[in-house]
Design an enzyme around this catalytic site. Structure first.
Site, short mmCIF file in Angstrom:
data_model
loop_
_atom_site.label_atom_id
_atom_site.label_comp_id
_atom_site.label_asym_id
_atom_site.label_seq_id
_atom_site.Cartn_x
_atom_site.Cartn_y
_atom_site.Cartn_z
N TYR A 118 -21.03 -25.02 74.25
CA TYR A 118 -19.69 -25.63 74.29
C TYR A 118 -18.65 -24.69 74.87
O TYR A 118 -18.68 -23.49 74.59
CB TYR A 118 -19.27 -26.03 72.87
CG TYR A 118 -17.89 -26.61 72.83
CD1 TYR A 118 -17.68 -27.94 73.18
CD2 TYR A 118 -16.79 -25.83 72.49
CE1 TYR A 118 -16.41 -28.47 73.19
CE2 TYR A 118 -15.51 -26.36 72.49
CZ TYR A 118 -15.33 -27.68 72.84
OH TYR A 118 -14.07 -28.21 72.85
N TRP A 120 -14.85 -24.41 77.70
CA TRP A 120 -14.07 -24.94 78.81
C TRP A 120 -14.53 -24.45 80.18
O TRP A 120 -14.14 -25.00 81.19
CB TRP A 120 -12.59 -24.59 78.61
CG TRP A 120 -11.84 -25.67 77.91
CD1 TRP A 120 -12.15 -26.24 76.71
CD2 TRP A 120 -10.65 -26.32 78.37
NE1 TRP A 120 -11.23 -27.19 76.39
CE2 TRP A 120 -10.29 -27.26 77.38
CE3 TRP A 120 -9.85 -26.19 79.50
CZ2 TRP A 120 -9.16 -28.08 77.51
CZ3 TRP A 120 -8.73 -26.99 79.62
CH2 TRP A 120 -8.40 -27.94 78.64
N1 LIG Z 1 -1.56 -22.74 76.96
C1 LIG Z 1 -2.61 -23.39 76.43
N2 LIG Z 1 -2.64 -24.73 76.40
C2 LIG Z 1 -3.69 -25.38 75.84
C3 LIG Z 1 -4.81 -24.67 75.32
C4 LIG Z 1 -4.75 -23.25 75.36
O1 LIG Z 1 -5.66 -22.55 74.89
N3 LIG Z 1 -3.64 -22.65 75.91
N4 LIG Z 1 -5.88 -25.35 74.80
C5 LIG Z 1 -6.07 -26.74 75.18
C6 LIG Z 1 -6.99 -27.44 74.29
S1 LIG Z 1 -8.65 -27.11 74.41
C7 LIG Z 1 -6.59 -28.36 73.40
S2 LIG Z 1 -7.75 -29.22 72.46
C8 LIG Z 1 -5.19 -28.68 73.23
C9 LIG Z 1 -4.83 -28.73 71.75
O2 LIG Z 1 -3.61 -29.34 71.58
P1 LIG Z 1 -3.01 -29.42 70.11
O3 LIG Z 1 -4.06 -29.76 69.16
O4 LIG Z 1 -1.84 -30.32 70.19
O5 LIG Z 1 -2.59 -27.88 69.97
P2 LIG Z 1 -2.12 -26.86 68.87
O6 LIG Z 1 -1.44 -25.79 69.65
O7 LIG Z 1 -3.20 -26.47 67.96
O8 LIG Z 1 -1.07 -27.65 68.01
C10 LIG Z 1 0.13 -28.17 68.49
C11 LIG Z 1 1.19 -27.92 67.46
O9 LIG Z 1 0.92 -28.69 66.30
C12 LIG Z 1 1.54 -28.04 65.20
N5 LIG Z 1 0.76 -28.28 63.99
C13 LIG Z 1 -0.31 -27.59 63.53
N6 LIG Z 1 -0.73 -28.12 62.35
C14 LIG Z 1 0.10 -29.16 62.09
C15 LIG Z 1 0.20 -30.10 61.03
O10 LIG Z 1 -0.59 -30.12 60.08
N7 LIG Z 1 1.20 -31.02 61.11
C16 LIG Z 1 2.08 -31.07 62.14
N8 LIG Z 1 3.00 -32.03 62.14
N9 LIG Z 1 2.01 -30.18 63.15
C17 LIG Z 1 1.04 -29.25 63.12
C18 LIG Z 1 1.58 -26.57 65.52
O11 LIG Z 1 2.85 -26.05 65.25
C19 LIG Z 1 1.17 -26.49 66.96
O12 LIG Z 1 1.97 -25.66 67.77
O13 LIG Z 1 -4.36 -27.72 73.86
C20 LIG Z 1 -4.75 -27.48 75.20
N10 LIG Z 1 -3.69 -26.72 75.81
N1 LIG Z 2 -8.37 -21.14 64.96
C1 LIG Z 2 -8.53 -22.02 65.93
N2 LIG Z 2 -9.67 -22.01 66.67
C2 LIG Z 2 -9.82 -22.90 67.67
C3 LIG Z 2 -8.82 -23.84 67.95
C4 LIG Z 2 -7.65 -23.85 67.16
O1 LIG Z 2 -6.73 -24.67 67.34
N3 LIG Z 2 -7.53 -22.91 66.17
N4 LIG Z 2 -9.01 -24.74 68.98
C5 LIG Z 2 -10.38 -25.06 69.34
C6 LIG Z 2 -10.45 -25.82 70.59
S1 LIG Z 2 -9.55 -27.27 70.64
C7 LIG Z 2 -11.25 -25.46 71.62
S2 LIG Z 2 -11.44 -26.55 72.93
C8 LIG Z 2 -12.01 -24.21 71.61
C9 LIG Z 2 -12.06 -23.52 72.98
O2 LIG Z 2 -13.11 -22.63 73.02
P1 LIG Z 2 -13.82 -22.20 74.38
O3 LIG Z 2 -13.69 -23.30 75.39
O4 LIG Z 2 -15.17 -21.73 74.06
O5 LIG Z 2 -12.90 -20.98 74.83
P2 LIG Z 2 -12.71 -20.27 76.23
O6 LIG Z 2 -12.01 -19.00 75.98
O7 LIG Z 2 -12.08 -21.22 77.20
O8 LIG Z 2 -14.20 -19.95 76.68
C10 LIG Z 2 -14.65 -20.11 77.98
C11 LIG Z 2 -15.61 -18.98 78.32
O9 LIG Z 2 -16.27 -19.34 79.51
C12 LIG Z 2 -16.20 -18.25 80.43
N5 LIG Z 2 -16.24 -18.83 81.78
C13 LIG Z 2 -15.23 -19.32 82.53
N6 LIG Z 2 -15.69 -19.75 83.72
C14 LIG Z 2 -17.02 -19.53 83.72
C15 LIG Z 2 -18.06 -19.77 84.66
O10 LIG Z 2 -17.85 -20.28 85.75
N7 LIG Z 2 -19.34 -19.44 84.27
C16 LIG Z 2 -19.62 -18.88 83.08
N8 LIG Z 2 -20.90 -18.59 82.80
N9 LIG Z 2 -18.66 -18.62 82.19
C17 LIG Z 2 -17.38 -18.95 82.50
C18 LIG Z 2 -14.92 -17.54 80.11
O11 LIG Z 2 -14.95 -16.21 80.59
C19 LIG Z 2 -14.91 -17.65 78.58
O12 LIG Z 2 -15.62 -16.60 78.00
O13 LIG Z 2 -11.46 -23.31 70.65
C20 LIG Z 2 -11.35 -23.89 69.36
N10 LIG Z 2 -10.98 -22.87 68.40
MO LIG Z 3 -9.77 -28.12 72.78
#
Ligand SMILES: Nc1nc2c(c(=O)[nH]1)N[C@H]1C(S)=C(S)[C@@H](COP(=O)(O)OP(=O)(O)OC[C@H]3O[C@@H](n4cnc5c(=O)[nH]c(N)nc54)[C@H](O)[C@@H]3O)O[C@H]1N2
Ligand SMILES: Nc1nc2c(c(=O)[nH]1)N[C@H]1C(S)=C(S)[C@@H](COP(=O)(O)OP(=O)(O)OC[C@H]3O[C@@H](n4cnc5c(=O)[nH]c(N)nc54)[C@H](O)[C@@H]3O)O[C@H]1N2
Ligand SMILES: [Mo]
Length: 785
Positions: A118, A120
């Protein structure tokens, strides 16, 4: 031959860039002119090419290599993450990886290989590492895969029980345009953070969040952000309602009670369009459990004053209102409930299916959510067939490793965890994304072999046995297209692979050849052949949908194509057709209607997911008993300065750290109580672990809430302890590894209590961005990192 234009294009999850070249090398990345609101995240990509953390050669964990050379099949994984590595040549690394795969297949069958992998990865379609690893493993007999994702597992699992499908979770939303033009009161649970809408999986042509919020503002619509953090919705004119984390279901129930008590519930809509309303009504009024879910009741739980709740209920009922729910709310224990209750509240308001009314999830959780999907599907790299049928819910990986053969519940099924012997990861980082990393570390010692492909020595790579270094997007040609994002981009190779890194595809082609599946894997195409093939198929599909795309060579020179598909009438507002004709456009639920009580879920008998939306206090929230010991709620949200853990070691992410550590925000009052001042380094801890973080004071947080974003590379200090001090500020040493419920088994990172104390004494150095130590062949594996 592909001809790269003078101003090549780079496609990333955070946007599309033109690459300024100097002396044949990339010098700077400029956002394309078409993007009105570019992201800051490309900052470190060029620097990262030859950063110290770049993997320079294939490498094998020292004691793993020694054991295999001595003919031992089983080695202990205890050294994973602790031991030095031996650098080897490509052939030796590939031979060893192929031999491990062959051995595990022979002795345990393909189901013993975990290829969930799993993550991104990066944006291009062809070099999408997950597509590559899945195609490869399928070519050699398959693997156990994962289902769902970390982002919205709970919403994705509960919604089909409620509305019959997952429209409005990641696709199929009421379009932003309708909201911008019609909505009068927009309530954003979890806000609408610009930081999150910087990215979209698969790439971005134009960033749209800012423009859409501005259109609402210009019309004088009310923007109400319900969130523990003020700057979740930035900009002028946003009303902030601070709320205790994880209590939104209680707030929504309080609103529902108030709507009902003031006679404003839309009974006609409830009668014609929903199923089970009387059961939910009896719960809201307290008739069934003796507790009225009144505004006062909700105020005591949520920290939102009762009069605010009453006023909000009136505003919602008296105007065209829309409930936006960030995916964040459901990454919490009981995360199914706020999703279900949001639909129920929108149904009571009678707004579902009206122009700019109703509900939807994740509008700012990624760019492009709320765009209509392109009317054609650009093909992914074909995956071939996986003969192994076993899967695990993605966030249950540590459970699976720790409890092979044991049973668990999942959405009405009784399942058994598989016996996983080999892990293959490419394109994700479980030592970033998983919760309770100390537990994951223990689980990670179980398998016999771990093979990882990545470009940098991040914490996952350090926990591997066989490390295969791969190219980055700047070092290969690709095509990016995201269905929600109305663009197609070339991504041009602008640098030679540093230190002889290979494309994931080339690595898998070499392994497949060793395992007798070379031709099956490559299908006789090289990279250019694949790009032409995928584009050609996409172009044909576009033409069938009435969209003319340039031929491949013209596209390659042009670099970026922006598409503006016409709005389709039938896709206007979510559930519009069902609203108009509930019999003719029945939903795919057992009743054909929106289910506010579900007999199917009742039949599962889950106490952690009752048959109607319910306030279920999580084990960890500010009202829990545990708050006596750990009085602060940790919000470990997505980082502003990077995507997850990607490029943490360079550019904007590195620049955002203080004293080398991730920054944790807390209120001045919570800090003062603990003798902490701006810029201090604090120890953040609970029973699962501890990390260090730099303190920033911020009035814009709900009291009792601390915020430490995800993504700092896990940097455990040495010393053999189960729960070593993490030096860098990775919140996942603190979060709990619990399923949201037996229904969805999604991750629940946002339910986490901690305490914060001053860190006095010398500060340990952060070592996360240094490569691990290397030893010569036969060197002492006990040379600890
Ligand atoms: N820059 C940047 N952007 C991203 C990502 C990233 O790593 N970096 N990750 C991407 C990914 S994979 C995903 S899934 C999305 C996730 O998108 P979201 O799930 O929307 O992201 P979060 O930043 O966890 O949460 C958004 C806000 O919700 C608020 N929050 C947390 N818990 C609660 C709660 O219980 N109640 C309420 N009302 N608010 C709460 C927090 O203050 C937080 O800043 O973001 C994407 N966008
Ligand atoms: N505490 C907490 N934990 C969270 C979350 C949260 O809100 N709170 N959010 C969760 C969510 S929504 C998500 S989606 C996950 C995200 O978790 P991940 O998607 O696993 O996080 P990334 O850091 O994007 O990992 C991508 C990895 O792939 C590698 N990569 C990039 N391009 C390539 C390529 O072309 N080839 C190979 N082989 N590798 C590559 C990068 O170097 C990196 O190590 O995290 C989750 N974890
Ligand atoms: Mo995510």
């Amino acid at each position: 031959m592909l001809r790269t234009p003078a101003r090549p294009v780079l496609a990333t999850h955070w946007g599309t860039y033109r690459v300024a070249m100097a002396g044949g090398r990339p010098e700077a990345l400029h956002p394309v002119a078409e993007d009105p609101d570019p992201s800051i995240l490309a900052g470190g990509m060029i620097e990262a090419l030859e950063a110290p953390a770049r993997i320079r050669r294939p490498a094998i964990r020292a004691s793993f290599l020694a054991a295999r050379e001595a003919g031992q099949v089983r080695t202990t994984g205890a050294g994973r993450g602790h031991e030095p590595f031996v650098e080897v040549g490509w052939d030796e690394a590939l031979d060893l990886a192929a031999a491990e795969i062959a051995r595990v297949r022979r002795d345990h069958g393909n189901r013993a290989i975990y290829g969930g992998s799993y993550g991104w990865a990066s944006a291009g379609r062809f070099h999408h590492a997950l597509s590559q690893v899945h195609r490869f493993l399928n070519a050699v007999g398959g693997c156990t895969r994962s289902v769902q994702n970390y982002s919205f597992a709970a919403a994705d699992t509960i919604l089909p029980h409620v509305t019959g499908d997952t429209k409005g979770v990641v696709t199929g939303h009421t379009p932003w345009r309708r909201i911008a033009e019609e909505t009068e009161v927009l309530v954003m649970f979890g806000g609408a953070p610009w930081k999150n809408a910087q990215v979209s999986s698969g790439g971005i042509g134009r960033h749209i969040l800012g423009r859409n919020l501005d259109r609402l503002r210009a019309r004088g619509a009310r923007l109400i952000s319900v969130s523990p953090i003020r700057d979740d919705t930035a900009g002028a004119g946003v009303e902030w309602i601070p709320i205790r984390p994880n209590t939104d279901t209680a707030l929504m129930l309080g609103l529902a009670h108030e709507v009902l008590a003031t006679g404003r519930a839309d009974r006609a809509f409830l009668d014609r369009h929903t199923h089970g309303w009387p059961v939910l009504e009896a719960y809201v009024t307290g008739q069934s459990d003796g507790t009225a879910k009144s505004a006062d009741w909700a105020a005591a739980i949520t920290g939102v004053p009762a009069q605010t709740i009453r006023a909000l209920a009136a505003a919602l009922a008296q105007s065209r209102s829309f409930l936006m729910v960030a995916w964040a709310l459901q990454r919490a224990e009981g995360g199914e409930q706020p999703c279900w209750m949001a639909v129920a509240l929108a149904a009571m308001l009678g707004q579902i299916g009206l122009p700019g009314g109703g509900f939807g999830f994740g509008y700012a959780s990624a760019n492009g959510v709320g765009n209509q999907a392109l009317p054609f599907a650009f093909p992914p790299l074909p995956q071939l067939h996986n003969p192994v049928t076993e899967t695990i819910p993605v966030a249950r990986i540590a459970d699976a490793l720790l409890h092979p053969g044991e049973g668990y519940d999942f959405n009405g099924e009784r399942r058994t965890y598989p016996d996983l012997r080999l892990i293959y990861w490419a394109g994700g980082n479980p030592f970033h994304h998983h919760q309770d990393l100390n537990r994951l570390r223990a689980a990670w010692q179980r398998p016999e072999a771990v093979i990882v492909q990545d470009s940098w020595w991040n914490p996952l790579v350090r926990h591997a046995d066989i490390v295969l270094p791969v190219t980055t997007p700047l070092e290969r040609n690709d095509i990016a297209v995201s269905p929600a994002d109305h663009f197609l981009a070339a991504s041009h190779k602008v640098a030679e692979p540093a230190f002889g890194a290979r494309d994931d595809h080339a690595v898998f082609a070499a392994l497949a050849a060793r395992l007798g599946a070379g031709a099956v894997f490559t299908d006789g195409r090289d990279t250019e052949g694949w790009l032409r093939h995928l584009y050609g198929t996409g172009r044909q599909r576009a033409a069938a949908a009435g969209i003319e795309l340039p031929d491949f060579d013209a596209f390659w020179e042009q670099g970026l194509v922006i598409l503006d598909p016409p709005e389709r009438e039938h896709e206007r507002d979510l559930l519009q057709a069902f609203r108009a004709d509930p019999e003719g456009a029945r939903l795919r639920t057992p009743s054909g209607r929106i289910e506010l009580h579900s007999e199917v879920i009742a039949g599962f008998g889950y106490d952690d997911c009752p048959p109607h939306p319910t306030w279920l206090p999580p084990r960890e929230w500010l009202g829990a008993d545990l708050a006596a010991r750990f009085p602060l709620h940790l919000v470990s949200n997505q980082p502003r300065t990077r995507l997850h853990s990607q490029y943490d070691h360079v550019g904007p992410s590195r620049g955002g750290k203080r004293r080398g550590r991730e920054v944790m925000r807390m209120t001045p009052a919570d800090a003062a109580q603990r003798g902490l001042a701006e810029g201090d380094v604090a120890r953040v801890w609970n029973d699962r672990g501890a990390c260090l973080a730099a303190v920033a004071l911020d009035e814009g947080l709900m009291p009792g809430v601390v915020q430490l974003p995800t993504g700092a590379w896990f940097d455990p200090s040495e010393g053999g302890a189960d729960r070593p001090l993490e030096r860098h500020g990775n919140p996942n040493v603190l979060t709990a590894d619990r399923g949201t419920s037996r229904l969805a088994q999604g991750p629940s990172a946002h339910s986490c209590l901690v305490e914060v104390t001053r860190h006095d004494g010398p500060l340990p150095p952060v070592r996360a961005f240094e490569p691990p130590p290397f030893v010569p062949r036969g060197g002492d594996p006990r040379d600890r990192i």
